[in-house]
Every structure is written in C-alpha cells, then in structure tokens.
Design an enzyme around this catalytic site. Structure first.
Site, PDB file in Angstrom:
ATOM      1  N   SER A  97       0.850  -1.208   0.000  1.00 27.50           N
ATOM      2  CA  SER A  97       0.000   0.000   0.000  1.00 27.50           C
ATOM      3  C   SER A  97       0.872   1.239   0.000  1.00 27.50           C
ATOM      4  CB  SER A  97      -0.861   0.028   1.261  1.00 27.50           C
ATOM      5  OG  SER A  97      -0.071   0.336   2.385  1.00 27.50           O
ATOM      6  N   ASP A  98       0.387   2.327  -0.590  1.00 27.10           N
ATOM      7  CA  ASP A  98       1.034   3.599  -0.325  1.00 27.10           C
ATOM      8  C   ASP A  98       0.837   3.849   1.176  1.00 27.10           C
ATOM      9  OD1 ASP A  98       2.325   5.975  -0.354  1.00 27.10           O
ATOM     10  OD2 ASP A  98       1.218   6.839  -2.024  1.00 27.10           O
ATOM     11  N   TRP A  99       1.691   4.714   1.712  1.00 23.34           N
ATOM     12  CA  TRP A  99       1.727   4.877   3.177  1.00 23.34           C
ATOM     13  C   TRP A  99       0.391   5.425   3.705  1.00 23.34           C
ATOM     14  CZ3 TRP A  99       5.329   2.294   1.416  1.00 23.34           C
ATOM     15  CH2 TRP A  99       6.451   1.909   2.135  1.00 23.34           C
TER      16      TRP A  99
END
Ligand code: BGC
Length: 821
Positions: A227-229
């Site tokens: 996932s993106d952060w």
C-alpha cells in the site's frame, strides 16, 4: 507457491504480521524461522533514508546522491542512462542496507498543475514506461527491489487520500495503466505500490480488478502489492483484493482483523498463504545483499559524475534565436536571479533527500566568466516585485552584452500532497524578466521547476533553457550547456501549452465538492489532445533544440504490408550536419488516417537516442510490434488493431516530422465491427472535449455519473471524511484552531511547513487515524468522534468512545495471548 513448506510453518498471527509493516520503514521479521526484517524506503531519484531512531519521514536523512528528478530524466529519453542510474541507486541502497527503493513513479502528467509532476516522467505512457523499466532493471540487477508507484490514475495531489478518479476503461488502458504495463512486463518490479485514490468508486487498495485481474492475471506480475503509506482503508477487503502488504505498521489492530477474518472464513487460506508467499519471496531476494554487503561503500565521486551526466542530458533548449547560445567566450555576461545561487534541484515530500554535494550555476559559470556580474533580481519564494532588486538587475543588464536570468518554481510548487494553483511564475520573477528585457536585447532565460510554466514573455527573450529539477550537479551541467562545452540534447516529455486555459483537463482537474475527479478528456491527454483539437502550443511534445543540425534520410521498413501480429523494423539514417558533437532523439509516431475509432492525430510508438560526432551519420533501427497499432476497444473488451493503411512518421519532435512512409496492416481482430464512434460521441471524435456532454462521457464510461453523487438525505460526516470536512462543524472549527496554533508554535512561523503539515493531516480520512495510532485509537472511537461532530451529543459519543476503548483491549488480548497461534 514458492515457499509452501515455510509458509506452512507459520502461525496465523505470524502470517498476518508478515503482511503488515513493523514500523514506518521495515517489514516484520519472523525470527523463529530465520526470516529477517527488511527495509523499504524512498526513492525515487536518490536514497532517502532516515537516520537511526527517527520514525516517520524524519528530518535527518543520511547523505546520498541527488540525481535529477523523473521530470528531468524523462527529457533524456535515454534507456541506457536510466539503467546506469538504477545501478547507482542500488549501490547506495546496498551501502545503507535498504532492500527496496520506493520508486519509480509512472503516473501520467494529466495536468501541469499536479504538484507531484516533478516525480513523474511524462504525459506519454511509452516514455514513462520504457524509462521506468530500465531504471527498475538497473536497480534489481543488484538484488535490490523497487516499488513501481502509484498504481493507478493518481495524477492529482489535492484530496489524494479520498478522491475518486472517474476514468473510462479505454483511457485507463491506453494512458493511465500503459506505463505500468510496460514496466511490469519489461522489468518485473519486486513490488507495485497501490495508490491512495479510488477509481470509479473503489479504493485502489481494494480494487481486485486492478490488482488481481489486470496486474497479475493479464500482465503476469509476480511480485507483492504494497500500500502507499496509510492508503489502506479496509484491511480485509484489501487483502482479498490482492493487496499483500500494508505500510506503514498499523500496530496489532489490522493483524487482528486479518486473523479474525481468516478464522471466520472471510479470508481464505489460499489468499492468506499466497500473499505471505509473495512477501517471503521479496525477503529471500533481499537476503544476498543483507549478508554480503557488510562493508560495501559506493563511489561517491562516480555517482556525482553520473548525476552530472544525467543533468546534462536532461537540459532542453527550447528556443535559441540568432544562435545566442552558446555564450561567446569574450562576452560580458550578467547573471540575474537568486535561483542561480540557491538552486531548486529537487522537490518536497517523501522524495526529498540530503544530497552529498550541491553545485550552483553561478559558481560554475565563474570558471568560464571570471568577471561575471550578478544581481539577485528577486527573493526566493517572494511574489511581490522588489523595486530595489529590479533596479539592480537593470543596472547589471545595462552594463553587459548578454543577460542570463534564472527563474523557476517556488518551493510550494514542487511538493507532494499539493497541487499548484496556476501555471505562472511569481510576479517578482516575471517583473525581473520584463525589466531586464527593457534594457538589454540579449536575454536568455533558464527555467527551473517541476512542470511547465506559462511564458508570456517568450517572444521578448532570445533563448529559453528548460531544466526541470536537475539534482545535485545541475548547476555544473547548466554552465556547461550555456558555455557550449556540450550541446543540449534533451527533448520535452510533456507539451508546454501557452496557458492553463488551453489544457484539456482545465475544468476537471481538481476534485469536485464530492471528491470526484472526472477524467473527461479520456485518452486526449497532452499532445494527443492539442494536436487533435488543433490548439496551438508554445513548445510541442518531443521538442528540444541542439547546437547542431540533424538530417533524416533513407526511411525504410522491413515490409510494406504486415499482419497485426508481425514485427516491423523501421530504419532511418540520421546525420549530424553541424559542427558540434551531439545527441539526437529520434521519435517515431504512428498515424491512422482513415479510422472509425476516435484516435489522436498521431501517437508515439518508438524512440531511440543516438550519439553523433560532427559530420557523422548513423542508421537507427526501431522495431514495432502489434502494440504500435492497437487501441483498446471497450465494446470488444480487448486490444484491437484496425485493418488498413498506417503512416509511420519519423522526426525530431511531434511537430517536426522529417520523413514518413505508409504501410498496410492486415487484421481480423473484429475492430471492423466497431460502429463509427463519430455517431455517438461526436465531441470526442472531434476533440471538442470542453463540449462533451455528461451523456457522452457516460457513454465512454459505460455507467452513470449518478452513482458517485452522495446521498443528499444523509448529508452527514462519516469516518471516510477528513478533518478538512469537519471544519464546518462547531467542534471541527475548535479543533482547527488548536491544531493551527500548535503548528504555528512548532514551526516558528515557517508558513510553508505549517501549510504542508496542516494539509497533510487534514486530508487523511478519519478512519485511518486508527491505523496511524497503531490501534490506540480504535475505529469505534473514531465513530464516536464522528457521532459527536454530527450531533453534538456528548453523552452518547462518550459511550461510543468508551466502547471503542474496550474494543481495543478485546482486539489485542487474543493476539498477544496466543489465541491465533
Ligand atoms: C508517498 C509515496 C512514498 C511513501 C513513503 C507516500 O506519502 O505517496 O510515494 O513512497 O509516502 O514515504
């Protein structure tokens, strides 16, 4: 599964742990079976590694080489260089024991306003995909992984954690996914990073169509999706939709959810084990470096020189009237503009790193022009013109033969999390250009920045040099180009329109009040739009001048008639007909004149960079495959080739085609079954995007826009809303005040930092504060807070919050007590 035996040795708790970060930058170790914890960090144009003990983005990062950012590198169109940079990046990771570098980013430059354009390559997916693939190969050849990001349709920063990109399938396939597809197929990045936004109503992280069907089944991706952060909205849904790793750590709360969902048959053993297997694979791939590279040190000098070479090749000479450049060695030269001494060479946000050594153009020009005169012209980040500085600039200009003015972005124009508000330079900088042009005819403007800017002064100056963000040795590269030590060779990877008003997404660039982003222009992005709609531009896609001239002759093809599945070799001879050794970027475009489908005038389908000494000739070969002729048919649900005559155009830019040839492509794909698009989406067929009706857009989409209108009857906040959405409530207003004051004290009045941090916090959906707090704030507590915001009913809200506290305990206890072992 590659590691079936190992996976079977893990408990459910351990499996779930492997799918969640250990902290901000590491994956969890499973020491019991000897699995180490590995580090993942930014990227993409250099290594950004926070120093030990710093959590989060941290303000102290280790020193590393700052290469030009992707917007600049894209102008090199140089695959070999990308591979070299990839290798260098990997070496820096090896020294610092980083296993995965978070990049490259291949999102399409849909609008010049995207604040993150500096981190992206192009408006064209072929340029972005090809260059990214080589960079990935360079990194991964050294057993360091990459993360191809941000998957997908993530071309706006405003409201990025919540907004919904509404895009038709054809635009997705041909434009927004294409660069990812090329990079995945050519380079198999170890990981792909799932973006923050939704696509057509579904978060990317929960989008099985995107992550499982397209990425894995269709393209054959065999790595892990990460996932993106803080992009995970619902951990279990995300896992079932193919998202393997959640970053950063969300503590135990999502570990618990995965384990519970597994127990309740909501997550199948196959889904869980397959994801764990993928994570094991990337850890295993990292292991050789973790062991072997104990004392490895990269060669700083060599990397600095590579950064310079990359910067040289990135510089684009946009205009050079009367051959004012290169500067004559005996000229009296004045340099104006504080950016000459304090360059902007990288952007803000997660990619910002701590460079080994920065060179500025002013100091480097002194080597060739010891009597160089300097005037500051304006103050960095100031908007209002300063009279005294303008007068100094004019005095310097009056007493010189030629003036080089350095202008460019303000800090807030090149920043993750924000979009630019317009395409203009500051008033202070525009005023300097005007003032200098009033007193000197020989003006050269050097423009720095993350994306294109309006240049209303373009006809008043003799030369314009576009540099983007050139990294740590950009100053030296600029000086060498200005002095003629090297001939400029970069070409624009995006169109420079005259003004923002001319851009295809102008009315639909920012999210609307419901956080929807309508990609109305469909496939007509960048030059695909300007050419089709016959909108004149300031500098076309692929444009870039040189100090020499190139001739194109002898265009030949391996066959004049092919079937759609055949390969076609195209040969052309390029001659350097001038007096400078130089490099040329040969561009190949395909045109289908007689078409039933709405298509751009032409599309880039191949390019090669060629090095030619003065007077030298070389034959350049570009091989095309079926993708050169395809379009994506939403009716047929597949890529199709129309039967018929195609023109192969070869030239020096999209607007400077030197030579062409027609070929016949035979296809029985069924594309001929298409009904003429002109009949049911006339505005698109005629590239009249601004006139496209809702109905026409809905025809392209294949669904109604009504599905994305919120239910008016329940106009209440939900945990999917952000703090920004709470400002209208009495409690929200109070909280805003408190946070603003806190930030003001924290950053001692540094307005840019205050705005940056405020906007970041205020754009996070409320529900995600649970993961951010590692479960200390439970989702029930967030619900209680939302209830309070909506109702003002303190008693009931406290009840919900209290229930949330017990919920946290109830969640954590089984995990730590070994219930899920
Ligand atoms: C960015 C990513 C980056 C990550 C880690 C996110 O905010 O969108 O590009 O890799 O942070 O810093």
């Amino acid at each position: 599964m590659k590691y079936k035996k190992w996976v079977s040795m893990l408990t459910i708790r351990e499996k779930a742990l492997m799918l969640t970060g250990k902290d901000f930058w590491h994956l969890n170790a499973i020491k019991r079976i000897g699995l180490p914890s590995i580090m993942l960090t930014d990227g993409p144009h250099g290594l950004r590694k926070t120093k030990k003990k710093e959590e989060g983005l941290g303000s102290y990062t280790v020193k590393s080489t700052c290469f030009p950012t992707a917007s600049a590198l894209a102008c090199t169109w140089d695959r070999e260089l990308m591979r070299e940079i990839g290798t260098a990046l990997a070496e820096e990771c090896m020294q610092e024991k980083v296993s995965i570098l978070l990049g490259p980013g291949v999102n399409i430059k849909r609008s010049p306003l995207c604040g993150r354009n500096f981190e992206y390559f192009s408006e064209d997916p072929l340029v972005a995909g090809e260059l990214a693939a080589e960079l990935i190969n360079g990194v991964q050849e050294k057993n360091v992984g990459t993360s191809l990001k941000h998957f997908a349709a993530n071309s706006t920063e405003s409201r990025r954690m919540k907004c919904n990109s509404i895009v038709d399938e054809r635009a997705m396939r041909e434009i927004y996914l294409r660069a990812f597809e090329i990079a995945v197929k050519k380079a198999q990045p170890w990981t792909v990073m799932s973006a923050y936004n939704k696509i057509n109503g579904t978060y990317c992280t929960e989008n099985a169509h995107l992550q499982n069907h397209i990425l894995r089944e269709e393209w054959g991706f065999n790595g892990a999706v990460i996932s993106d952060w803080m992009a995970v909205n619902d951990r279990v849904k995300a896992l079932n939709a193919g998202l393997d790793i959640e970053m950063p750590s969300s503590g135990y709360s999502n570990v618990y959810k995965i384990a519970k969902a597994y127990r309740n048959n909501v997550v199948s053993p196959e889904t869980l084990d397959t994801s764990v297997d993928r994570v094991m694979d990337i850890i295993h791939k990292s292991e050789p470096n973790l062991i072997k590279t104990n004392n490895f040190e990269y060669d700083k000098k060599a990397h600095h020189s590579l950064a310079k070479k990359a910067a040289e090749k990135s510089i684009v000479l946009l205009k050079n009237d009367e051959n004012i450049l290169p500067l004559k060695s005996d000229a009296k030269v004045a340099v104006v503009g504080s950016l000459a001494k304090e360059p902007i060479y990288q952007g803000f946000g997660s990619s910002r790193l701590n460079p080994n050594k920065v060179e500025n153009a002013y100091d480097c020009l002194l080597d060739s022009f010891p009597d160089l005169v300097y005037a500051k012209g304006y103050s960095k980040n100031a908007n209002t013109p300063d009279k005294a500085l303008l007068e100094q600039a004019q005095t310097a200009a009056k007493n010189s033969d030629v003036v080089v003015i350095f202008v460019g972005s303000c800090d807030s124009d090149v920043c993750e999390g924000f979009d630019r508000v317009d395409m203009r330079l500051s008033n202070a900088q525009t005023a300097v250009i005007k003032a200098v042009c009033n007193v000197n005819r020989n003006v050269i403007v050097v423009v720095t920045g993350g994306s294109c800017v309006e240049m209303p002064w373009n006809t008043k100056v003799k030369a314009i040099v576009q540099t983007y963000l050139l990294g740590e040795s950009g100053g030296a590269a600029i000086a060498d180009v200005l002095c003629g030590k090297i001939s400029p060779s970069g070409k624009l990877a995006e169109t420079f329109p005259f003004s923002f008003e001319d851009t295809p997404a102008k009315d639909y660039y920012a999210p609307d009040e419901d956080d929807n982003l309508q990609y109305r222009e469909s496939i007509l992005v960048g030059y695909r739009y300007y050419e089709k709609a016959k909108v004149p531009v300031m500098f076309p896609f692929g444009h870039g001048l040189s100090y020499t001239r190139f001739n194109y002759t002898d265009l030949e093809v391996s066959a004049r008639s092919i079937s759609a599945d055949d390969k076609l070799d195209v040969f052309v001879t390029v001659e350097n007909a001038g007096y400078y050794d130089a490099e040329e970027i040969v561009q190949l475009y395909i045109v289908k004149g007689d078409t039933k489908v709405f298509r751009p005038e032409k599309e880039l389908k191949g390019f090669e960079r060629v090095e030619l000494r003065a007077g030298e000739k070389k034959e350049v070969k570009i091989t095309l495959d079926r993708s050169a002729f395809e379009y994506y048919s939403t009716r047929i649900g597949n890529w199709c080739v129309e039967d018929g005559i195609y023109s192969v155009y070869v030239g020096s830019s999209s607007a400077d085609i030197r030579i062409a040839i027609d070929i016949a492509v035979n296809s029985s794909d069924g594309a001929t079954r298409e009904v003429s698009y002109g009949d049911y989406i006339p505005s698109y067929f005629n590239a009249n995007v601004a006139q496209a009706t809702d109905e026409e857009f809905e025809t392209l989409l294949g669904f109604s826009l009504d599905s994305f209108k919120p239910n008016q009857e329940t106009d209440r906040l939900t945990s999917d809303d952000t703090l920004l959405d709470t400002i209208g409530t009495p409690l929200g207003a109070k909280i805003e005040n408190i946070i603003k004051n806190k930030l003001h004290d924290m950053f001692s009045g540094d307005e840019i930092m205050e705005k940056l941090v405020f906007d970041s916090i205020y754009n996070i959906p409320l529900k995600r504060f649970s993961a951010i707090s590692k479960g200390v704030i439970s989702e029930d507590m967030v619900d209680g807070f939302v209830y309070l915001l909506n109702s003002g009913d303190k008693k009931r809200s406290i009840g919900i919050i209290a229930k949330g506290i017990t919920g946290v305990i109830k969640n954590i206890v089984p995990l730590v007590s070994g219930y899920f072992e």
